[in-house]
Design a protein around this motif. Sequence first.
Motif, mmCIF file in Angstrom:
data_model
loop_
_atom_site.group_PDB
_atom_site.id
_atom_site.type_symbol
_atom_site.label_atom_id
_atom_site.label_comp_id
_atom_site.label_asym_id
_atom_site.label_seq_id
_atom_site.Cartn_x
_atom_site.Cartn_y
_atom_site.Cartn_z
ATOM 1 N N LEU A 124 10.607 -8.655 -1.964
ATOM 2 C CA LEU A 124 11.083 -7.857 -1.313
ATOM 3 C C LEU A 124 10.428 -7.595 0.091
ATOM 4 N N ASN A 159 17.662 -3.802 4.695
ATOM 5 C CA ASN A 159 17.487 -3.108 3.441
ATOM 6 C C ASN A 159 18.105 -1.779 3.246
ATOM 7 N N VAL A 178 5.908 1.564 -6.742
ATOM 8 C CA VAL A 178 6.568 0.073 -6.741
ATOM 9 C C VAL A 178 5.866 -0.464 -7.941
ATOM 10 N N HIS A 237 6.752 -16.236 2.276
ATOM 11 C CA HIS A 237 5.578 -17.175 1.924
ATOM 12 C C HIS A 237 5.437 -17.181 0.208
ATOM 13 N N VAL A 238 5.449 -15.894 -0.425
ATOM 14 C CA VAL A 238 5.236 -15.723 -2.051
ATOM 15 C C VAL A 238 6.385 -16.224 -2.645
ATOM 16 N N CYS A 270 9.799 1.821 3.213
ATOM 17 C CA CYS A 270 10.882 0.732 3.714
ATOM 18 C C CYS A 270 12.310 1.220 3.668
ATOM 19 N N PHE A 316 0.825 -1.360 -0.057
ATOM 20 C CA PHE A 316 -0.033 0.077 -0.077
ATOM 21 C C PHE A 316 0.910 1.231 -0.138
ATOM 22 N N SER A 369 15.243 -8.815 4.534
ATOM 23 C CA SER A 369 14.542 -7.881 3.636
ATOM 24 C C SER A 369 14.223 -7.973 2.192
ATOM 25 N N ALA A 426 4.893 -12.115 4.367
ATOM 26 C CA ALA A 426 4.458 -12.326 2.968
ATOM 27 C C ALA A 426 5.061 -12.716 1.913
ATOM 28 N N TRP A 471 8.247 0.029 -10.499
ATOM 29 C CA TRP A 471 9.390 -0.609 -10.686
ATOM 30 C C TRP A 471 9.326 -2.008 -11.280
ATOM 31 N N LYS A 477 -1.372 -7.233 -9.181
ATOM 32 C CA LYS A 477 -2.502 -7.258 -7.967
ATOM 33 C C LYS A 477 -2.039 -6.203 -7.002
ATOM 34 N N PRO A 478 -2.675 -5.091 -7.143
ATOM 35 C CA PRO A 478 -2.389 -3.887 -6.218
ATOM 36 C C PRO A 478 -2.702 -4.074 -4.739
ATOM 37 N N ASP A 487 -6.898 -10.579 -2.580
ATOM 38 C CA ASP A 487 -6.010 -10.589 -1.336
ATOM 39 C C ASP A 487 -5.167 -11.914 -1.499
ATOM 40 N N GLY A 500 6.345 -6.357 -0.026
ATOM 41 C CA GLY A 500 5.365 -6.184 1.040
ATOM 42 C C GLY A 500 6.052 -6.572 2.357
ATOM 43 N N SER A 501 5.273 -6.873 3.344
ATOM 44 C CA SER A 501 5.765 -7.392 4.632
ATOM 45 C C SER A 501 6.684 -8.883 4.443
ATOM 46 N N ALA A 535 11.726 -3.859 6.885
ATOM 47 C CA ALA A 535 13.081 -3.246 6.882
ATOM 48 C C ALA A 535 12.885 -2.832 8.195
HETATM 49 P P1 NAD Z 1 1.440 -6.607 3.135
HETATM 50 O O1 NAD Z 1 2.517 -7.793 2.976
HETATM 51 O O2 NAD Z 1 0.516 -6.670 3.732
HETATM 52 O O3 NAD Z 1 0.882 -6.566 1.749
HETATM 53 C C1 NAD Z 1 1.594 -6.443 0.533
HETATM 54 C C2 NAD Z 1 1.146 -7.367 -0.795
HETATM 55 O O4 NAD Z 1 1.175 -8.780 -0.280
HETATM 56 C C3 NAD Z 1 -0.520 -7.082 -0.682
HETATM 57 O O5 NAD Z 1 -0.715 -6.896 -2.321
HETATM 58 C C4 NAD Z 1 -1.329 -8.274 -0.269
HETATM 59 O O6 NAD Z 1 -2.305 -8.705 -1.268
HETATM 60 C C5 NAD Z 1 -0.256 -9.370 -0.597
HETATM 61 N N1 NAD Z 1 0.027 -10.268 0.647
HETATM 62 C C6 NAD Z 1 -0.359 -10.353 1.900
HETATM 63 N N2 NAD Z 1 0.100 -11.221 2.763
HETATM 64 C C7 NAD Z 1 0.102 -12.291 1.961
HETATM 65 C C8 NAD Z 1 0.462 -13.777 1.744
HETATM 66 N N3 NAD Z 1 0.488 -14.356 2.860
HETATM 67 N N4 NAD Z 1 0.504 -14.386 0.833
HETATM 68 C C9 NAD Z 1 0.433 -13.856 -0.576
HETATM 69 N N5 NAD Z 1 0.123 -12.420 -0.571
HETATM 70 C C10 NAD Z 1 0.020 -11.769 0.433
HETATM 71 O O7 NAD Z 1 2.339 -5.253 3.214
HETATM 72 P P2 NAD Z 1 1.794 -3.823 3.104
HETATM 73 O O8 NAD Z 1 0.977 -3.513 4.722
HETATM 74 O O9 NAD Z 1 0.826 -3.498 1.874
HETATM 75 O O10 NAD Z 1 3.003 -2.980 2.815
HETATM 76 C C11 NAD Z 1 3.747 -2.754 3.978
HETATM 77 C C12 NAD Z 1 5.236 -3.497 4.084
HETATM 78 O O11 NAD Z 1 5.752 -3.611 2.634
HETATM 79 C C13 NAD Z 1 6.086 -3.102 5.099
HETATM 80 O O12 NAD Z 1 6.732 -4.252 5.578
HETATM 81 C C14 NAD Z 1 7.321 -2.451 4.110
HETATM 82 O O13 NAD Z 1 8.498 -2.567 4.775
HETATM 83 C C15 NAD Z 1 7.149 -3.365 3.027
HETATM 84 N N6 NAD Z 1 7.663 -2.874 1.639
HETATM 85 C C16 NAD Z 1 8.916 -3.149 1.174
HETATM 86 C C17 NAD Z 1 9.551 -2.549 0.600
HETATM 87 C C18 NAD Z 1 11.001 -3.175 -0.107
HETATM 88 O O14 NAD Z 1 11.397 -2.453 -1.110
HETATM 89 N N7 NAD Z 1 11.736 -3.883 0.626
HETATM 90 C C19 NAD Z 1 8.996 -1.535 -0.331
HETATM 91 C C20 NAD Z 1 7.797 -1.004 0.143
HETATM 92 C C21 NAD Z 1 7.126 -1.652 1.063
#
Ligand code: NAD
Length: 502
Positions: free
Chosen positions: A247, A415, A155, A232-233, A281, A149, A460, A229, A158, A173-174, A205, A225-226, A250
């Motif tokens: 990715l 990171n 992102v 797992h991905v 991040c 988000f 990270s 996740a 990128w 899938k945003p 989701d 993302g986190s 951080a």
């Molecule tokens: P999030 O992990 O909750 O969601 C990100 C994406 O992952 C979403 O599109 C969601 O649908 C998907 N997702 C969530 N859980 C999943 C799972 N178990 N299996 C498959 N897909 C899943 O993250 P967020 O809250 O949207 O974003 C914040 C996080 O992203 C922070 O931890 C931040 O550090 C990280 N982030 C990292 C970078 C980087 O470059 N390292 C850049 C931006 C954000």
Amino acid sequence: METVLNFINGKQVPSKGTIAWPIYNPATGEQIRQVMMSTPDEVNEAVEVAQKAFPAWAATSPLRRARVMFKFKQLLERDWDDLASLITEEHGKVFSDAQGELTRGLEVVEFACGIPHLVKGEFSEQAGRGIDIHSAMQPLGVCVGITPFNFPAMVPMWMFPIAIACGNTFILKPAKADPSLSIRLAELLKEAGLPDGVFNVVHGDRHDNEILLQDSRVKAVSFVGSTTAAAHVHAMGSAHGKRVQALGAAKNHGLVMPDVDIEATANALLGAAFGAAGERCMALPLAITIDDETADKLVAALKPKVEALRYGPGLTPEGEKENDFGPLITRQHRDNVKRYVDIGVEEGATLVVDGRDKFPQGYENGFFIGGCLFDHVTPEMTIYKEEIFGPVLGIVRAKSFQEAMKLINEHQFGNGAAIFTNNGAAAREFTYSVQAGMVGVNVPIPVPMAFHCFGGWKDSAYGALNAYGPDGVRFYTKMKTVTTRWPEQNVAHQAAFSMPTL
Ligand code: NAD
């Protein structure tokens, strides 16, 4: 209630899904739109469409693909302020920060405009007698991007400009908290001349993501993302034979050496820790010193600055000064950040500035929390170990350069990291030995430009290649190496059974 639609095969289509996710304006706390979680059939349809569009797009010359990117760049610039306003409306970040994020995305589009040069491969003439070898970089097929988000424009940008310019088709899938921008980008790509089916957006989701991760027609997945996740991905996508770059989270350290200009360093830390309400991040949520005198001076310089931080809505009426940062993304996330501050106090850190429960006037229902400053943060504390992703800066007091380096290098995340100093030897030692993927010397947020690559170390990031830049081109192409000999020169007159040497 306005519903954000999917974008499949060149048009916006309503989802038959029955689970609606609310989209808020985080500054007011009001729901402004909703988005439906796609059904498995809709996810499958997006893959099918992208699969069908692939052969013709892959066969389109790189020069023509680049022209679509040039046009897309012009359209982004045409609609710049509208796009930035939409980011601010759904994410909450201040308008100039939304423009900054767009600029960072645009730069990747500009990089992708050079794709004819980037995929021209390698050639060795006369690699053996009468033998030439060339390597070609060919597209993979259907690629998927799963994005967070906190950067609804940057992102995704990128990923898809390079993926598409390389000749792949793409499904984005945003994040569901701020999905509208992805549809605007899809419309602009179409207007730029991108054939239908090359770029698609499906909302959803984790379940929708898992369908994509297991589909054998999907060849590559870029995830941001986190960390839970991301891990797992990476595991699921790899187990299903895909290329995956994932990715994650951080917790970046800024090492403040005794020789710095305290005022300038405090300003650098302020922007890096509190910009975008800490939802970056590459934010710097930890400053680490190597002597108490520097720590004392730093805390004294930071305290009035953190108390004076202006936070409020991301869009301000013309003529009024913009806020320093906006709200957090959801009420739940704001409450989480608040809980981390409570835990920091319980675990014994000194809360120098308390931003909890302070709301900008007129925005009492918004998802705000003020800037918080902790001193005496120690490595065993939760607020040291975990990513807070909010406007919270912690000062860590190490006793020596070696101790500070050990702490940084032993942290779960790697990171980014930065050093603030005028001492070249210290900076050299830091950049050489720090265990982090992106390093700043007197640069608090060292996000690499589009022609370099972005990626962290340790937990990270998972996967061999970084995001964008030359690694992006490698990630979205597979190399084919051709060895050629023409019959009139030196044909084989008898079979050879040993390993050929040229
Ligand atoms: P999030 O992990 O909750 O969601 C990100 C994406 O992952 C979403 O599109 C969601 O649908 C998907 N997702 C969530 N859980 C999943 C799972 N178990 N299996 C498959 N897909 C899943 O993250 P967020 O809250 O949207 O974003 C914040 C996080 O992203 C922070 O931890 C931040 O550090 C990280 N982030 C990292 C970078 C980087 O470059 N390292 C850049 C931006 C954000």
